[in-house]
Design a protein around this motif. Sequence first.
Motif, PDB file in Angstrom:
ATOM      1  N   ALA A 169       0.827  -1.208   0.000  1.00  0.00           N
ATOM      2  CA  ALA A 169       0.000   0.000   0.000  1.00  0.00           C
ATOM      3  C   ALA A 169       0.858   1.255   0.000  1.00  0.00           C
ATOM      4  N   LEU A 170       1.922   1.278   0.790  1.00  0.00           N
ATOM      5  CA  LEU A 170       2.783   2.461   0.869  1.00  0.00           C
ATOM      6  C   LEU A 170       3.491   2.740  -0.455  1.00  0.00           C
ATOM      7  N   VAL A 171       4.009   1.689  -1.082  1.00  0.00           N
ATOM      8  CA  VAL A 171       4.699   1.879  -2.361  1.00  0.00           C
ATOM      9  C   VAL A 171       3.716   2.338  -3.428  1.00  0.00           C
ATOM     10  N   ASN A 172       2.515   1.761  -3.437  1.00  0.00           N
ATOM     11  CA  ASN A 172       1.526   2.189  -4.432  1.00  0.00           C
ATOM     12  C   ASN A 172       1.022   3.602  -4.159  1.00  0.00           C
ATOM     13  N   ALA A 173       0.959   3.974  -2.880  1.00  0.00           N
ATOM     14  CA  ALA A 173       0.586   5.351  -2.541  1.00  0.00           C
ATOM     15  C   ALA A 173       1.598   6.329  -3.123  1.00  0.00           C
ATOM     16  N   ALA A 174       2.871   5.986  -3.017  1.00  0.00           N
ATOM     17  CA  ALA A 174       3.911   6.840  -3.587  1.00  0.00           C
ATOM     18  C   ALA A 174       3.756   6.949  -5.099  1.00  0.00           C
ATOM     19  N   THR A 175       3.440   5.839  -5.751  1.00  0.00           N
ATOM     20  CA  THR A 175       3.267   5.839  -7.201  1.00  0.00           C
ATOM     21  C   THR A 175       2.118   6.751  -7.619  1.00  0.00           C
ATOM     22  N   PHE A 176       0.971   6.599  -6.964  1.00  0.00           N
ATOM     23  CA  PHE A 176      -0.206   7.371  -7.361  1.00  0.00           C
ATOM     24  C   PHE A 176      -0.124   8.825  -6.915  1.00  0.00           C
TER      25      PHE A 176
ATOM     26  N   ALA B 209      15.784  15.317 -18.396  1.00  0.00           N
ATOM     27  CA  ALA B 209      15.921  14.610 -17.125  1.00  0.00           C
ATOM     28  C   ALA B 209      14.557  14.162 -16.596  1.00  0.00           C
ATOM     29  N   LEU B 210      13.555  15.029 -16.749  1.00  0.00           N
ATOM     30  CA  LEU B 210      12.205  14.692 -16.310  1.00  0.00           C
ATOM     31  C   LEU B 210      11.703  13.431 -17.000  1.00  0.00           C
ATOM     32  N   LEU B 211      11.802  13.390 -18.313  1.00  0.00           N
ATOM     33  CA  LEU B 211      11.274  12.255 -19.064  1.00  0.00           C
ATOM     34  C   LEU B 211      12.051  10.978 -18.772  1.00  0.00           C
ATOM     35  N   LEU B 212      13.359  11.081 -18.609  1.00  0.00           N
ATOM     36  CA  LEU B 212      14.164   9.906 -18.278  1.00  0.00           C
ATOM     37  C   LEU B 212      13.786   9.349 -16.909  1.00  0.00           C
ATOM     38  N   LEU B 213      13.649  10.234 -15.939  1.00  0.00           N
ATOM     39  CA  LEU B 213      13.325   9.791 -14.588  1.00  0.00           C
ATOM     40  C   LEU B 213      11.900   9.267 -14.482  1.00  0.00           C
ATOM     41  N   VAL B 214      10.993   9.783 -15.290  1.00  0.00           N
ATOM     42  CA  VAL B 214       9.627   9.244 -15.306  1.00  0.00           C
ATOM     43  C   VAL B 214       9.665   7.776 -15.722  1.00  0.00           C
ATOM     44  N   PHE B 215      10.470   7.453 -16.727  1.00  0.00           N
ATOM     45  CA  PHE B 215      10.628   6.063 -17.161  1.00  0.00           C
ATOM     46  C   PHE B 215      11.203   5.205 -16.034  1.00  0.00           C
ATOM     47  N   VAL B 216      12.273   5.686 -15.416  1.00  0.00           N
ATOM     48  CA  VAL B 216      12.947   4.924 -14.356  1.00  0.00           C
ATOM     49  C   VAL B 216      12.017   4.705 -13.171  1.00  0.00           C
ATOM     50  N   GLN B 217      11.311   5.751 -12.761  1.00  0.00           N
ATOM     51  CA  GLN B 217      10.422   5.617 -11.606  1.00  0.00           C
ATOM     52  C   GLN B 217       9.245   4.692 -11.905  1.00  0.00           C
ATOM     53  N   GLY B 218       8.774   4.685 -13.143  1.00  0.00           N
ATOM     54  CA  GLY B 218       7.742   3.730 -13.512  1.00  0.00           C
ATOM     55  C   GLY B 218       8.226   2.302 -13.365  1.00  0.00           C
ATOM     56  N   ALA B 219       9.458   2.042 -13.824  1.00  0.00           N
ATOM     57  CA  ALA B 219      10.025   0.698 -13.724  1.00  0.00           C
ATOM     58  C   ALA B 219      10.208   0.278 -12.265  1.00  0.00           C
ATOM     59  N   LEU B 220      10.802   1.157 -11.477  1.00  0.00           N
ATOM     60  CA  LEU B 220      11.073   0.821 -10.085  1.00  0.00           C
ATOM     61  C   LEU B 220       9.781   0.663  -9.277  1.00  0.00           C
ATOM     62  N   SER B 221       8.816   1.543  -9.516  1.00  0.00           N
ATOM     63  CA  SER B 221       7.557   1.491  -8.766  1.00  0.00           C
ATOM     64  C   SER B 221       6.826   0.181  -8.998  1.00  0.00           C
ATOM     65  N   PHE B 222       6.742  -0.234 -10.249  1.00  0.00           N
ATOM     66  CA  PHE B 222       6.009  -1.456 -10.551  1.00  0.00           C
ATOM     67  C   PHE B 222       6.804  -2.708 -10.205  1.00  0.00           C
ATOM     68  N   ALA B 223       8.126  -2.657 -10.308  1.00  0.00           N
ATOM     69  CA  ALA B 223       8.930  -3.809  -9.892  1.00  0.00           C
ATOM     70  C   ALA B 223       8.761  -4.065  -8.396  1.00  0.00           C
TER      71      ALA B 223
ATOM     72  N   ALA C  94      -4.870  -3.978  -0.888  1.00  0.00           N
ATOM     73  CA  ALA C  94      -3.572  -3.383  -0.572  1.00  0.00           C
ATOM     74  C   ALA C  94      -3.152  -2.375  -1.641  1.00  0.00           C
ATOM     75  N   LEU C  95      -3.304  -2.771  -2.914  1.00  0.00           N
ATOM     76  CA  LEU C  95      -2.954  -1.858  -4.003  1.00  0.00           C
ATOM     77  C   LEU C  95      -3.744  -0.566  -3.925  1.00  0.00           C
ATOM     78  N   ASN C  96      -5.023  -0.684  -3.626  1.00  0.00           N
ATOM     79  CA  ASN C  96      -5.893   0.475  -3.740  1.00  0.00           C
ATOM     80  C   ASN C  96      -6.013   1.292  -2.469  1.00  0.00           C
ATOM     81  N   VAL C  97      -5.621   0.759  -1.329  1.00  0.00           N
ATOM     82  CA  VAL C  97      -5.429   1.630  -0.168  1.00  0.00           C
ATOM     83  C   VAL C  97      -4.364   2.661  -0.521  1.00  0.00           C
ATOM     84  N   GLY C  98      -3.298   2.168  -1.152  1.00  0.00           N
ATOM     85  CA  GLY C  98      -2.256   3.086  -1.592  1.00  0.00           C
ATOM     86  C   GLY C  98      -2.747   4.059  -2.642  1.00  0.00           C
ATOM     87  N   ALA C  99      -3.533   3.565  -3.611  1.00  0.00           N
ATOM     88  CA  ALA C  99      -4.039   4.431  -4.665  1.00  0.00           C
ATOM     89  C   ALA C  99      -5.001   5.480  -4.133  1.00  0.00           C
TER      90      ALA C  99
END
Length: 391
Positions: A212-219, A293-307, A334-339
């Motif tokens: 939940a915490l990791v998904n909260a950070a993502t959303f 840098a913004l676009l590159l980090l958006v890609f990286v954070q998407g990968a890390l968040s979902f992994a 759990a996923l959606n408490v974070g969302a």
Amino acid sequence: MPLPLYLLAVAVCAMGTSEFMLAGLVPDIASDLGITVGTAGTLTSAFATGMVVGAPLVAALARTWPRRSSLLGFILAFAAAHVVGAGTTSFPVLVACRVVAALANAGFLAVALTTAAALVPADRKGRALAVLLSGTTVATVAGVPGGALLGTWLGWRATFWAVAVCCLPAALGVLKGIPAGRATAAAGGPPLRAELARLKTPRLLLAMLLGALVNAATFASFTFLAPVVTDTAGLGELWISVALVLFGAGSFVGVTVAGRLSDRRPAQVLAVGGPMLLVGWPALAVLADRPVALLLLVFVQGALSFALGSTLITRVLYEAAGAPTMAGAYATAALNVGAAVGPLVAATTLGHTTGNLGPLWASGLLVAVALLVAFPLRTVITTAPPADAIR
């Protein structure tokens, strides 16, 4: 992986498009309905709240329903909610439509997760989850940016209509791919009381909390990404779709890699991905005014968040192995408490000096909390699956 699993992923893609699409539509909805961007962002929380409440409730009601009929009914209800939402001019009605859609989505996902786990050997739940969640990542790569483009050209209502139409092939996939007549609850399975009792298990609760915490950070950041792209980075509205595509592409890479590791090597995923994710959100906040840098980090954070997120949700499925019909509901909750929590936390930062970057800092804080909770208990969350989960 069996074909029905991929057909379920098609339906998850249609529903995932709706869940994520608000990231590109929030400013348009706010302008059209005469509300603030922060208020419009709560539509994401409304959807997630419906998912949290609906997942266990609907899963419990659907335990003895035929799987194909259940999944088909949930898809059609989901489509109907979007038809009503596309035609309303009232924000409260739109919120209600999002909640109804969320209840249908929650029921579908809870049954789909349980079905997916039953379609593969018990020690390949992580791979099955990766296939199912690939529908979500495809939604972020294609569906959500496509919805953002459609919203830019024709208005946000057109995107709602498009989601309703996309539910039709998903419904056909369920009809063709899921055998008729098979109940959700396995014959001779544990009673509902015993399945609910699994929620008292500390290991399960820990996995759900961290997920939940990791998904909260993502959303928290994903919901308010559009203003960062247009205002902070100074890019045009069409670049919102580019950023969403990059986030989705990263999420696809992350969930695919994690799917091959999360069954037997969750420790490595968490040990490497956790600190990198923690550093990534503040880095994105600091460098957001630099488009490359913004676009590159958006890609990286998407990968890390979902992994990281998919690995933790896989742990939920393992720890809830004694609840065969409710495990999917626990993972969905759990996923959606974070969302639900993430956008609410992020919205509180928008009026401060951090401005549009507040959600990015909030995401870093949420990941930090997750790591602080996980570190002293790391041997609990990363040990091999319980024996009853892999028999």
